[in-house]
Scaffold this active site. Structure first.
Site, PDB file in Angstrom:
ATOM      1  N   MET A  22       0.832  -1.209   0.000  1.00  0.00           N
ATOM      2  CA  MET A  22       0.000   0.000   0.000  1.00  0.00           C
ATOM      3  C   MET A  22       0.868   1.261   0.000  1.00  0.00           C
ATOM      4  SD  MET A  22      -3.138  -0.809  -0.251  1.00  0.00           S
ATOM      5  CE  MET A  22      -4.120   0.582   0.315  1.00  0.00           C
ATOM      6  N   GLY A  23       1.944   1.253   0.804  1.00  0.00           N
ATOM      7  CA  GLY A  23       2.833   2.415   0.852  1.00  0.00           C
ATOM      8  C   GLY A  23       3.484   2.665  -0.499  1.00  0.00           C
ATOM      9  N   ALA A  86      -1.320  -1.289  11.600  1.00  0.00           N
ATOM     10  CA  ALA A  86      -2.006  -0.622  12.706  1.00  0.00           C
ATOM     11  C   ALA A  86      -1.486  -1.150  14.035  1.00  0.00           C
ATOM     12  CB  ALA A  86      -3.516  -0.858  12.593  1.00  0.00           C
ATOM     13  N   ASN A 112      -5.468   1.037   8.720  1.00  0.00           N
ATOM     14  CA  ASN A 112      -6.811   0.796   9.275  1.00  0.00           C
ATOM     15  C   ASN A 112      -6.728   0.819  10.799  1.00  0.00           C
ATOM     16  OD1 ASN A 112      -8.722   0.588   7.218  1.00  0.00           O
ATOM     17  ND2 ASN A 112      -8.270  -1.558   6.820  1.00  0.00           N
ATOM     18  N   SER A 138      -9.212   3.456   1.002  1.00  0.00           N
ATOM     19  CA  SER A 138      -9.966   2.304   0.481  1.00  0.00           C
ATOM     20  C   SER A 138      -9.685   2.093  -0.993  1.00  0.00           C
ATOM     21  CB  SER A 138     -11.468   2.510   0.677  1.00  0.00           C
ATOM     22  OG  SER A 138     -12.160   1.379   0.198  1.00  0.00           O
ATOM     23  N   LYS A 193     -13.800   5.330   7.904  1.00  0.00           N
ATOM     24  CA  LYS A 193     -13.315   4.147   7.177  1.00  0.00           C
ATOM     25  C   LYS A 193     -13.799   2.863   7.847  1.00  0.00           C
ATOM     26  CE  LYS A 193     -10.940   1.653   4.217  1.00  0.00           C
ATOM     27  NZ  LYS A 193     -10.624   0.390   4.793  1.00  0.00           N
ATOM     28  N   HIS A 196     -17.252   2.404   6.771  1.00  0.00           N
ATOM     29  CA  HIS A 196     -17.176   1.946   5.377  1.00  0.00           C
ATOM     30  C   HIS A 196     -16.981   0.428   5.359  1.00  0.00           C
ATOM     31  CE1 HIS A 196     -14.631   0.510   2.066  1.00  0.00           C
ATOM     32  NE2 HIS A 196     -15.199   1.428   1.287  1.00  0.00           N
ATOM     33  N   ASN A 197     -16.051  -0.041   6.164  1.00  0.00           N
ATOM     34  CA  ASN A 197     -15.781  -1.478   6.177  1.00  0.00           C
ATOM     35  C   ASN A 197     -16.958  -2.270   6.739  1.00  0.00           C
ATOM     36  OD1 ASN A 197     -13.284  -0.644   5.309  1.00  0.00           O
ATOM     37  ND2 ASN A 197     -12.162  -2.115   6.551  1.00  0.00           N
ATOM     38  N   GLU A 200     -19.218  -2.630   4.049  1.00  0.00           N
ATOM     39  CA  GLU A 200     -18.602  -3.630   3.152  1.00  0.00           C
ATOM     40  C   GLU A 200     -18.950  -5.050   3.629  1.00  0.00           C
ATOM     41  OE1 GLU A 200     -14.324  -2.978   2.297  1.00  0.00           O
ATOM     42  OE2 GLU A 200     -14.008  -5.018   3.015  1.00  0.00           O
ATOM     43  N   TYR A 201     -18.826  -5.287   4.936  1.00  0.00           N
ATOM     44  CA  TYR A 201     -19.186  -6.602   5.492  1.00  0.00           C
ATOM     45  C   TYR A 201     -20.638  -6.941   5.151  1.00  0.00           C
ATOM     46  CZ  TYR A 201     -15.194  -7.604   8.660  1.00  0.00           C
ATOM     47  OH  TYR A 201     -13.960  -7.920   9.199  1.00  0.00           O
ATOM     48  N   LYS A 270     -10.411  -8.923   9.678  1.00  0.00           N
ATOM     49  CA  LYS A 270      -9.246  -8.336  10.365  1.00  0.00           C
ATOM     50  C   LYS A 270      -9.637  -7.388  11.480  1.00  0.00           C
ATOM     51  CE  LYS A 270      -6.411  -8.447   6.222  1.00  0.00           C
ATOM     52  NZ  LYS A 270      -7.484  -8.087   5.267  1.00  0.00           N
ATOM     53  N   ARG A 297     -19.846 -14.604   9.473  1.00  0.00           N
ATOM     54  CA  ARG A 297     -18.450 -15.054   9.328  1.00  0.00           C
ATOM     55  C   ARG A 297     -18.058 -15.912  10.528  1.00  0.00           C
ATOM     56  NH1 ARG A 297     -14.660 -10.206   6.786  1.00  0.00           N
ATOM     57  NH2 ARG A 297     -16.188  -9.384   5.311  1.00  0.00           N
ATOM     58  N   ARG A 451     -38.431  -5.034  33.098  1.00  0.00           N
ATOM     59  CA  ARG A 451     -37.259  -4.450  33.766  1.00  0.00           C
ATOM     60  C   ARG A 451     -37.669  -3.793  35.080  1.00  0.00           C
ATOM     61  NH1 ARG A 451     -35.273  -0.233  31.218  1.00  0.00           N
ATOM     62  NH2 ARG A 451     -33.173  -0.346  32.107  1.00  0.00           N
TER      63      ARG A 451
HETATM   64  C1  6PG Z   1     -10.800  -1.291   1.501  1.00  0.00           C
HETATM   65  C2  6PG Z   1     -11.010  -2.548   2.273  1.00  0.00           C
HETATM   66  C3  6PG Z   1      -9.772  -2.964   2.947  1.00  0.00           C
HETATM   67  C4  6PG Z   1      -9.813  -4.425   3.314  1.00  0.00           C
HETATM   68  C5  6PG Z   1     -10.617  -4.730   4.519  1.00  0.00           C
HETATM   69  C6  6PG Z   1     -10.831  -6.196   4.634  1.00  0.00           C
HETATM   70  O1  6PG Z   1     -11.570  -0.391   1.750  1.00  0.00           O
HETATM   71  O2  6PG Z   1      -9.904  -1.247   0.666  1.00  0.00           O
HETATM   72  O3  6PG Z   1     -12.032  -2.369   3.215  1.00  0.00           O
HETATM   73  O4  6PG Z   1      -9.530  -2.079   3.991  1.00  0.00           O
HETATM   74  O5  6PG Z   1     -10.375  -5.127   2.249  1.00  0.00           O
HETATM   75  O6  6PG Z   1      -9.934  -4.293   5.650  1.00  0.00           O
HETATM   76  O7  6PG Z   1     -11.393  -6.437   5.846  1.00  0.00           O
HETATM   77  P1  6PG Z   1     -11.581  -7.882   6.422  1.00  0.00           P
HETATM   78  O8  6PG Z   1     -10.302  -8.621   6.194  1.00  0.00           O
HETATM   79  O9  6PG Z   1     -11.882  -7.640   7.857  1.00  0.00           O
HETATM   80  O10 6PG Z   1     -12.710  -8.480   5.666  1.00  0.00           O
END
Ligand code: 6PG
Length: 481
Positions: A22-23, A86, A112, A138, A193, A196-197, A200-201, A270, A297, A451
């Site tokens: 990435m770098g 990280a 991340n 991302s 971010k 965002h992830n 994504e999940y 991750k 998962r 409650r």
């Molecule tokens: C992105 C992705 C990237 C990575 C995830 C994977 O935006 O480019 O989100 O950051 O694909 O971290 O996350 P998992 O391994 O937790 O599915």
């Protein structure tokens, strides 16, 4: 040996710590797009040598001596991007750099990182006069090289200094706008971010569930891939649908059959998905679709527990004969709900932490470069631009009608799938979430009363203000507290 020996010092507009994929990709992108050579630092000279051997002619200079690296940077301010794993490595890099930097210099953490770490680093760097930016990146390796979506967050004064570096390298949306903006103050960039992830999940799981439902109707993986390709040609257009069409068309290099048939069904992660769910729980925001995606998962990876049930009913053998158009409508509805849940979390967290996250801008920068880019985000950004304080973009047209039209297919597809033995936890969560939002009254009234019964936690009434308690063990009078 320091490979920078013959290079001009003090002229690099940005330096990058970390020469991993990435770098290196971001460095090459920067070198193509900004004025001046990009300085690279790695403690390991062999990594610098390897990087320069491969890409030294692309405008990179390299150092394994940190003071030399810092001296190679243009000042006022110096800008250093950390692309290291990280956790500890970020703290170590900041610790080594701090004595070498001056007032107003900028450190950007492009990993991340978990947002509480970013919040802590933001404060400690500020004590040393350093402006610390947590930035989500991302788009993976290709994105980093050709155009990522970038989500920086931190001191608002920093934007004028970093925008000229980040805007040229960011992905460009169809209207030409760069996919980078200051996501707010503090740790807002990494929080954005993280969410965002989380989305994504959710989308990955929803696509997998749609795949399972369509397979249960007797279609091959390749046929399902073709259906996803058709969805992607329509209003459902997204990077992940396009990707699903591509991977399902892939044959197994070893057997020549469908590759998907040979892939282990245990998904891992991750951490960012779990962080999203934890943050949502802390903020009292439901991200149930993201949570179901995360736990799907977990269940898939629960090898021992799954083995304990081997030989029992095989749900995948069940037939679920659904029209692919209905499955599409259900998927699109659930996807909208998943995005809304993520954006609700951003809105609430922004208020809680005082970050001022501009939702319209965040959605705008998710339109290209990132993993959750999708065609409908243009309209979501427009809704937030017009209604910045809305609690839900979905409750605003054109989404309101689109969701209400798809609500019934969502329920029917989820119910049919479950009756047929196909687990669709994310679709079901989306349906239940929306049903709860639109129900005039919820059974949580009973939760409140219970409650109060066992714990004197009090309840509120629909017809009067205040908190009330019943003297359950006594004369059962109502006590106002
Ligand atoms: C992105 C992705 C990237 C990575 C995830 C994977 O935006 O480019 O989100 O950051 O694909 O971290 O996350 P998992 O391994 O937790 O599915």
């Amino acid at each position: 040996m320091d490979t920078s020996t013959n290079k001009t010092t003090g002229a690099a507009p940005i330096g990058i710590v970390g020469t991993g994929v990435m770098g290196a990709s971001l460095a090459r992108n920067l070198a193509r797009n900004v004025d001046g050579e990009v300085a690279m630092y790695d403690l390991d000279q062999t990594k610098i040598d390897a990087l320069l051997a491969a890409h030294g002619d692309e405008g990179l200079i390299g150092f394994s001596d940190l003071p030399d690296f810092v001296a190679a940077l243009r000042t006022s301010p110096r800008v250093i991007l950390l692309m290291v794993p990280a956790g500890g490595p970020v703290d170590a890099a900041i610790g080594s750099l701090t004595p070498l930097l001056g007032e107003g210099d900028i450190i950007i953490d492009g990993g991340n990182s978990h947002y509480p770490d970013t919040e802590r680093r933001y404060a400690s760097c500020a004590e040393n006069g350093i402006r610390f930016i947590g930035m989500g990146v991302s788009g993976g390796e290709q994105g980093a090289l050709l155009g990522p979506a970038l989500m920086p967050g931190g001191d608002p004064s920093v934007w004028a200094d970093i925008a000229p570096l980040l805007e040229p390298i960011a992905a460009k949306a169809d209207d030409g706008a760069p996919c980078v903006t200051l996501c707010g103050s503090g740790a807002s960039g990494h929080f954005t971010k993280m969410v965002h992830n989380g989305i994504e999940y959710a989308d990955l799981q929803l696509i997998a569930e749609a795949y399972a439902v369509l397979r249960a109707g007797g279609r091959t993986g390749e046929q399902v891939g073709a259906i996803f390709g058709e969805w992607n040609d329509g209003e459902g257009r997204s990077y992940l649908l396009e990707s699903a069409a591509t991977v399902l068309a892939q044959t197994d290099p070893q057997t020549g059959g469908e590759l998907i048939e040979k892939v282990l069904d245990q998904a891992k992660g991750k951490g960012t998905g779990a962080w999203t769910v934890i943050a949502a729980a802390e903020q009292g925001v439901s991200v149930s679709v993201i949570a179901e995606a995360l736990f799907a998962r977990s269940t898939s990876s629960a090898k021992d527990e799954r083995a304990a049930w081997l030989g029992a009913a095989d749900p995948v053998a069940s037939a679920v004969d659904l029209d692919s158009g209905d499955v599409e409508q259900a998927y699109l509805a659930a996807r909208l709900i998943a995005y809304q849940q993520g954006l609700s979390l951003l809105r609430v967290a922004s208020d809680h932490f005082g970050w001022d996250i501009p939702l319209a801008e965040v959605v705008r920068i998710w339109r290209a470069g990132c993993i959750i880019r999708a065609g409908f985000l243009d309209d979501v950004a427009a809704v937030y631009a017009e209604h910045p304080d809305t609690a839900s973009f979905l409750a605003v047209e054109p989404f309101r009608s689109a969701l209400l039209d798809r609500y019934r297919p969502l329920g029917e597809v989820a119910a049919a799938a479950m009756r047929g033995g196909v687990p669709v936890p994310a679709h079901a969560a989306a349906f239940n979430h929306q049903t709860m939002l639109t129900s005039g009254s919820l059974p949580t009234a009973l939760v409140q009363l219970l409650r109060d019964f066992f714990g004197s936690h009090t309840y509120e009434r629909t017809d009067a203000d205040g908190h009330f308690h019943i003297a359950w063990e006594d004369d059962r009078r109502e006590i106002r507290s």
